[in-house]
Design a protein around this motif. Structure first.
Motif, mmCIF file in Angstrom:
data_model
loop_
_atom_site.group_PDB
_atom_site.id
_atom_site.type_symbol
_atom_site.label_atom_id
_atom_site.label_comp_id
_atom_site.label_asym_id
_atom_site.label_seq_id
_atom_site.Cartn_x
_atom_site.Cartn_y
_atom_site.Cartn_z
ATOM 1 N N TRP A 90 -39.035 1.198 9.786
ATOM 2 C CA TRP A 90 -38.640 1.103 8.377
ATOM 3 C C TRP A 90 -37.790 -0.153 8.227
ATOM 4 O O TRP A 90 -36.788 -0.306 8.925
ATOM 5 C CB TRP A 90 -37.854 2.360 8.013
ATOM 6 N N ILE A 91 -38.235 -1.028 7.323
ATOM 7 C CA ILE A 91 -37.421 -2.209 7.019
ATOM 8 C C ILE A 91 -37.129 -2.274 5.524
ATOM 9 O O ILE A 91 -37.853 -1.688 4.706
ATOM 10 C CB ILE A 91 -38.111 -3.533 7.438
ATOM 11 N N TYR A 103 -34.200 -6.099 7.077
ATOM 12 C CA TYR A 103 -33.204 -5.349 7.845
ATOM 13 C C TYR A 103 -33.875 -4.072 8.342
ATOM 14 O O TYR A 103 -34.483 -3.340 7.551
ATOM 15 C CB TYR A 103 -31.991 -5.019 6.969
ATOM 16 N N VAL A 104 -33.791 -3.823 9.635
ATOM 17 C CA VAL A 104 -34.452 -2.646 10.206
ATOM 18 C C VAL A 104 -33.566 -1.423 9.988
ATOM 19 O O VAL A 104 -32.444 -1.368 10.493
ATOM 20 C CB VAL A 104 -34.716 -2.836 11.722
ATOM 21 N N TYR A 105 -34.061 -0.472 9.202
ATOM 22 C CA TYR A 105 -33.302 0.758 8.948
ATOM 23 C C TYR A 105 -33.580 1.825 9.995
ATOM 24 O O TYR A 105 -32.732 2.659 10.264
ATOM 25 C CB TYR A 105 -33.627 1.290 7.545
ATOM 26 N N ASP A 106 -34.782 1.806 10.553
ATOM 27 C CA ASP A 106 -35.064 2.803 11.593
ATOM 28 C C ASP A 106 -36.275 2.367 12.411
ATOM 29 O O ASP A 106 -37.175 1.693 11.893
ATOM 30 C CB ASP A 106 -35.339 4.184 10.980
ATOM 31 N N VAL A 107 -36.263 2.745 13.652
ATOM 32 C CA VAL A 107 -37.438 2.569 14.514
ATOM 33 C C VAL A 107 -37.439 3.715 15.516
ATOM 34 O O VAL A 107 -36.416 4.017 16.121
ATOM 35 C CB VAL A 107 -37.434 1.191 15.223
ATOM 36 N N ILE A 108 -38.586 4.366 15.611
ATOM 37 C CA ILE A 108 -38.723 5.482 16.560
ATOM 38 C C ILE A 108 -40.075 5.371 17.256
ATOM 39 O O ILE A 108 -41.104 5.212 16.594
ATOM 40 C CB ILE A 108 -38.677 6.851 15.834
ATOM 41 N N VAL A 109 -40.048 5.451 18.571
ATOM 42 C CA VAL A 109 -41.291 5.695 19.330
ATOM 43 C C VAL A 109 -41.188 7.147 19.794
ATOM 44 O O VAL A 109 -40.170 7.548 20.389
ATOM 45 C CB VAL A 109 -41.434 4.721 20.520
ATOM 46 N N HIS A 110 -42.203 7.954 19.478
ATOM 47 C CA HIS A 110 -42.146 9.374 19.833
ATOM 48 C C HIS A 110 -42.018 9.523 21.354
ATOM 49 O O HIS A 110 -42.596 8.739 22.120
ATOM 50 C CB HIS A 110 -43.376 10.111 19.296
ATOM 51 N N LEU A 140 -30.695 -6.053 12.373
ATOM 52 C CA LEU A 140 -30.676 -4.617 12.690
ATOM 53 C C LEU A 140 -29.314 -4.213 13.231
ATOM 54 O O LEU A 140 -28.502 -5.069 13.601
ATOM 55 C CB LEU A 140 -31.793 -4.270 13.692
ATOM 56 N N HIS A 141 -29.093 -2.904 13.243
ATOM 57 C CA HIS A 141 -27.863 -2.337 13.801
ATOM 58 C C HIS A 141 -28.238 -1.441 14.964
ATOM 59 O O HIS A 141 -29.270 -0.754 14.918
ATOM 60 C CB HIS A 141 -27.140 -1.504 12.732
ATOM 61 N N VAL A 142 -27.431 -1.442 15.999
ATOM 62 C CA VAL A 142 -27.689 -0.509 17.104
ATOM 63 C C VAL A 142 -26.373 0.141 17.510
ATOM 64 O O VAL A 142 -25.346 -0.539 17.623
ATOM 65 C CB VAL A 142 -28.389 -1.226 18.287
ATOM 66 N N PHE A 143 -26.398 1.465 17.669
ATOM 67 C CA PHE A 143 -25.207 2.167 18.151
ATOM 68 C C PHE A 143 -24.904 1.726 19.586
ATOM 69 O O PHE A 143 -25.830 1.576 20.401
ATOM 70 C CB PHE A 143 -25.410 3.682 18.123
ATOM 71 N N ALA A 144 -23.623 1.570 19.892
ATOM 72 C CA ALA A 144 -23.248 1.092 21.230
ATOM 73 C C ALA A 144 -23.728 2.040 22.328
ATOM 74 O O ALA A 144 -24.054 1.599 23.430
ATOM 75 C CB ALA A 144 -21.736 0.910 21.305
#
Ligand SMILES: CC(C)(COP(=O)(O)OP(=O)(O)OC[C@H]1O[C@@H](n2cnc3c(N)ncnc32)[C@H](O)[C@@H]1OP(=O)(O)O)[C@@H](O)C(=O)NCCC(=O)NCCS
Length: 172
Positions: A90-91, A103-110, A140-144
């Motif tokens: 999702w961008i 801006y990347v809001y979400d990315v998921i690989v199952h 994009l944002h990534v949690f530490a």
């Protein structure tokens, strides 16, 4: 060495980003809202008791018109000859200073499809989508605590621009 490059080129050629359907979107919401709440709890930003409500509110604010929300693009990652759905991306198009960027809001690989190069191939495909939308970069944002995603982005050539820091002083 050669087989590594051949395999990654093959992966990229087989990856297609397809606009998400409404049914896929509803499925995504049902899974992603609790997952986002959990990320916020683990990163120490939200108390467990409020996290689900806050995550739901955040999603409604980000996508007030669902899939039809202007400037937002949600894709499924489809791979291989049978176009198996392996994940989603999702961008949103955003103005950042002089630049209009994605801006990347979400990315998921199952889970069953991870560590097979799908996220890498999807981000390569995303670069063409982003350029076609007239955007000049990807943020994009990534949690530490998300070491897998952090390693992925470093490998893809992303560099940190801001580092948010936090120290817990008392229970929420
Ligand atoms: C992060 C995520 C999208 C990676 O997807 P993926 O398809 O498995 O990633 P790839 O196979 O393309 O991995 C590319 C590189 O990223 C790094 N990487 C990916 N997963 C990793 C893991 N679990 N641990 C360490 N490094 C990892 C590696 O450097 C990997 O290269 P390698 O396999 O040659 O060592 C996937 O783990 C995921 O969906 N996680 C849950 C949702 C999430 O965290 N999204 C990111 C939000 S910012």
């Amino acid at each position: 060495m050669y087989s590594y490059y051949f395999n990654s080129i093959l992966k990229e050629a087989m990856m297609v980003l397809t606009p998400m359907t409404e049914a896929q979107f509803q499925h995504y919401l049902a899974e992603s809202i609790p997952a986002y709440a959990q990320d916020k709890i683990e990163s120490g930003q939200w108390a467990a008791a409020q996290a689900l409500a806050l995550a739901t509110q955040s999603m409604q604010e980000s996508l007030p018109q669902g899939l039809a929300t202007p400037d937002n693009y949600l894709y499924t990652m489809q791979n291989g000859p049978s176009n198996t759905v392996v994940g989603m991306l999702w961008i949103a198009a955003q103005q950042r200073g002089e630049r209009k960027v994605a801006y990347v809001y979400d990315v998921i690989v199952h889970a069953a499809h991870r560590r097979q190069g799908h996220a890498s191939a999807a981000f390569v495909a995303l670069e063409q989508e982003v350029l076609a939308l007239g955007l000049s970069g990807i943020g994009l944002h990534v949690f530490a605590h998300n070491t897998a995603a952090h390693a992925l982005y470093l490998k893809l050539g992303y560099a940190a621009t801001n580092i948010n820091m936090f120290k817990v002083l008392a229970d929420a």
